[in-house]
Design an enzyme around this catalytic site. Sequence first.
Site, short mmCIF file in Angstrom:
data_model
loop_
_atom_site.label_atom_id
_atom_site.label_comp_id
_atom_site.label_asym_id
_atom_site.label_seq_id
_atom_site.Cartn_x
_atom_site.Cartn_y
_atom_site.Cartn_z
N ARG A 261 4.64 -6.80 -18.26
CA ARG A 261 5.99 -6.39 -17.90
C ARG A 261 6.54 -5.56 -19.04
O ARG A 261 6.42 -5.96 -20.20
CB ARG A 261 6.86 -7.64 -17.70
CG ARG A 261 8.21 -7.36 -17.09
CD ARG A 261 9.02 -8.63 -16.93
NE ARG A 261 8.47 -9.55 -15.96
CZ ARG A 261 8.56 -9.41 -14.65
NH1 ARG A 261 9.18 -8.36 -14.14
NH2 ARG A 261 8.04 -10.29 -13.84
N LYS B 257 13.09 2.10 -4.41
CA LYS B 257 12.51 0.75 -4.54
C LYS B 257 12.55 0.13 -3.15
O LYS B 257 13.60 -0.32 -2.69
CB LYS B 257 13.31 -0.08 -5.54
CG LYS B 257 12.70 -1.44 -5.78
CD LYS B 257 13.46 -2.19 -6.86
CE LYS B 257 12.75 -3.45 -7.26
NZ LYS B 257 12.36 -4.28 -6.12
N GLU C 260 4.16 -0.23 -1.30
CA GLU C 260 5.00 -1.29 -0.75
C GLU C 260 4.89 -1.23 0.77
O GLU C 260 4.94 -0.15 1.37
CB GLU C 260 6.45 -1.05 -1.21
CG GLU C 260 7.36 -2.22 -1.00
CD GLU C 260 7.27 -3.28 -2.12
OE1 GLU C 260 6.39 -3.19 -3.00
OE2 GLU C 260 8.10 -4.20 -2.07
N ARG D 71 4.46 -5.95 -2.06
CA ARG D 71 3.58 -5.08 -2.83
C ARG D 71 2.14 -5.26 -2.32
O ARG D 71 1.71 -6.39 -2.07
CB ARG D 71 3.65 -5.47 -4.29
CG ARG D 71 2.86 -4.56 -5.20
CD ARG D 71 3.18 -4.93 -6.63
NE ARG D 71 2.62 -4.02 -7.58
CZ ARG D 71 3.12 -3.84 -8.80
NH1 ARG D 71 4.19 -4.48 -9.17
NH2 ARG D 71 2.55 -3.01 -9.64
#
Length: 591
Positions: free
Chosen positions: A419, A251, A301, A256
């Site tokens: 989500r 991560k 990212e 983003r």
Amino acid sequence: MYSKIVEIYEQIEATTKRLEMTDLLVRLIKETPKEDIDRIVYLTAGILYPDFMGIELGVAEKLGIKAIAEVSGKPDHLVEEDYKRTGDLGITAEKFSSGKRQATLITEALTVKKIYETFDRISRATGPGSIDQKVRLLCGLLTNASGKESKYVIRTAVGQLRLGVADMTILDALAVAYGGGKEAREAFERAYNLSSDLGYVAKAAALGGLREIEKFEIAVGRPIRPMLAERLSDAKEILEKLGGTAALEYKYDGLRIQAHITANKTTLFSRRLENITSQFPDAARYMSDSLRVKNAILEGECVAVDPNTDEMLPFQAISQRRGRKHDIQEKTEEVPISLFMFDLLFLNSMDYTNHPYPERRQALAKVVRETERVKISRQTVVDNYEELDKYMAQAISDGCEGIMVKSLGADSVYKAGARGFHWIKYKREYKSEMTDTADLVAVGAFAGRGKRAGSFGALLLSSYNDKDDVFETVCKCGSGFTDDDLKKLPEALEPHRVSHKHARVKSKMIADVWFAPSFVLEVIGAEITLSPIHTCQENVIRQRSGLAIRFPRFTGNYRTDKAPEDANTSLEILEMYKAQLKKIDTQAQNV
Ligand code: ATP
């Protein structure tokens, strides 16, 4: 006619019930001629275009006041004083409308088209004279507006429509008005999630009904609302949730980016779907260099990296590049970036959002040619939680903020705008700081680039293992050096330079120049982490991992008073690491 719209706006404003609001919106949509529907939808949402186009109406309150004053023939300060009392420039406009100077002149009724086009011209007015032009255009509308119309014209112009109609409510109403009923809502939401454009969805539905909405397709250039992750904090629970086996990805701690690629242009959208291409010209260029596609949408990212060490920097660094209008080129050099691509949503007219994650990942790997600046996010597949925790530690030691755990199931499609538990973020919850500084020994250095050409970009630093009498690397430090330090360092270290790694140095990294252990300096870091590339206390906590100081920074203190053997020992670094873990445990118990 705008007056009819305003009538419904008045009722929407008055209602206290969500259902009633939807019913009123349904009426508004049904009464709107089809050719006007996109304009009405935008105006009702208080915008002129979808957000991703970045065109804002944005009339400053001062200009609104000026226009009201001019049309009513009253001085600015009277309007301003009234506005101070009402707190709503729309209501002030309505009040002043009754004393309009030109009320006796022939007025033309306001149409939606007229309103929209005038707002459009206002939004595009730039450069010298644009302020006067905006006021003039606004006056033109107010002159022909009734009191109630003035209220909404001004509210829309200054961006305070106050109807409180959310995108989702408009979708509800569109489903009823054009889709046959509430059951169509899901299809409308899908269309919106794939296009991020309410007006576009409304127009398609007005012209083609539910059928058109159901066959709605992704278009390169129109951002897709991003899929989002749920968060869990227990490795075991995460794996159970995903059926025992899952993919783990680093991560990355950055911004983003959704990249839309066509043959001749790359457009970048942020997490909030703003067009940020001009803020990140380097990212667009890196992407074009790396991708062998002419028609695709990918996500990744964008992470700031240290210009000298190429190590990833935390979010604060990339945030300096965000929202910038000036000095962009300068900043690209000061804060260089790397891209880590993690998803592929569209490729050569094929919609991949309906494909499960493993297929998307496979396609991603095919189109991304890894370069120095563009990589595919690191990934592994695990089926036990010890492995998951291990990977987590590794991700953190490599400068990430945790891992994303992704479902491998047949249903692991890309759910735009939603989500869910197909992606689970597993973040380091409790960050503890390294409170002590460490005295470390320079055993190597890396050549500087750019502004640091001719000096060092970073030093390879080590702690002292007094048991084995070796120096074990613990970090690569490129921060905290002033220009003066950088000038002096090569000279100061020259006497210790050796042609290869010194025998008393244990290093997996290969430095550009090596030194005999001698030079001691003081460093502070963010924390101590496990690391596969450093040799300090290697294999003690975990096989093939050592300890590393994360985000090290030179404090400015040269410890010329210390011999290398007086530097912090590797055991002391281990103690610091353990103390940190204890602190994390205590924090966890206190939560
Ligand atoms: P959210 O996006 O869930 O609302 P947020 O904006 O606070 O929350 P985080 O909680 O940090 O973001 O986690 C999600 C974000 O992590 C993604 O939006 C994406 O920018 C980032 N990210 C980094 N690496 C990855 C990866 N490998 N896969 C997916 N997302 C990633």
